[in-house]
Design an enzyme around this catalytic site. Sequence first.
Site, PDB file in Angstrom:
ATOM      1  CD  GLU A  67      47.969  -5.819   1.080  1.00 26.84           C
ATOM      2  OE1 GLU A  67      48.543  -4.976   0.371  1.00 26.84           O
ATOM      3  OE2 GLU A  67      48.596  -6.609   1.809  1.00 26.84           O
TER       4      GLU A  67
ATOM      5  CG  ASN B 237      47.520  -0.876  -3.468  1.00 27.41           C
ATOM      6  OD1 ASN B 237      48.658  -0.961  -3.018  1.00 27.41           O
ATOM      7  ND2 ASN B 237      46.918  -1.869  -4.079  1.00 27.41           N
TER       8      ASN B 237
ATOM      9  NE  ARG C 283      53.869  -0.807  -1.281  1.00 24.12           N
ATOM     10  CZ  ARG C 283      53.466  -1.085  -0.048  1.00 24.12           C
ATOM     11  NH1 ARG C 283      54.162  -0.666   0.992  1.00 24.12           N
ATOM     12  NH2 ARG C 283      52.380  -1.783   0.153  1.00 24.12           N
TER      13      ARG C 283
END
Lengths: 147, 117
Positions: free
Chosen positions: A46, A50, A106
């Site tokens: 994650e 990002n 997203r």
Amino acid sequence: MKNDMTLRFLSVSKNEAFARATVGAFISQLDPTMDELTEIKTVVSEAVTNAIIHGYHNEPDHYITVTCAIEDSGAIELIISDEGMGIENIKQAQEPLYTSKPHLERSGMGFTIMESFMDGLAIKSTINEGTTVTMKKQLTTANSVCH
Amino acid sequence: MSLTTFFTIKEDVLIIRLSGELDHHEATILREAWQNKLREGTVKHVILNLEEVSFMDSSGIGVLLGRYKEIMQLGGELVVCAVNPSIERIFNMSGMFKIIRLEPNEENALLSLGVAS
Ligand SMILES: Nc1ncnc2c1ncn2[C@@H]1O[C@H](COP(=O)(O)OP(=O)(O)O)[C@@H](O)[C@H]1O
Ligand SMILES: [Mg+2]
């Protein structure tokens, strides 16, 4: 005993798998449960994703750093940082389902997953300077204390 | 470990079997292939079989929600089957089961769409 390692790699999306697999291999010396291993791999994935998508707008020529520090007691600290665009409103970014890039499909669940899978999450960010995400977790396994 | 995608068609149902790890990198590739199949126009519903998926993060949720919207527009349904507990946890967290139906296996998923397997 303490142990730590640092990875530095380009913001290429193929490195998402590389980063989580490498951190997973490193923390294996603490004998985590399968669930704990999955949780650690997921939060690395994650945070690195990002950095690539948001921090660097999918540009593949910037660097991401991942540091993982562990202790025999089963304590894990992960630090994922980029030198990208930074986050303007950290509070808003942490809201479940919030995403600044809905057109890129997203889901806005990254920070929510990081918070839920780890014991602690801290975000430090400066506009145009970058973002550092620090996460902590105490493994439940007592195995690691023995050897 | 990357992601392998197998497409099969049964009547008006597109069955997608994934194997491997579904992250942002793989989701981008999957999106393209999945959209191409939908654009061929021969299918209405989609069954996504996640039995062989060993890892999925929030990028997987993103690609599923994106296709869910497209399938809805075609008047079809998206059914997800064979979800392992760690993926189920991420599904639950993002409220996916409120909108996408989950079935234990492909057979049940087909039956739920009125196709005999
Ligand atoms: N490294 C980063 N650099 C800049 N912005 C970020 C970074 N990480 C997260 N963000 C911001 O926080 C928001 C929420 O992140 P997240 O919960 O992972 O959802 P998503 O990635 O699906 O958008 C992102 O949409 C983005 O605006
Ligand atoms: Mg994210």
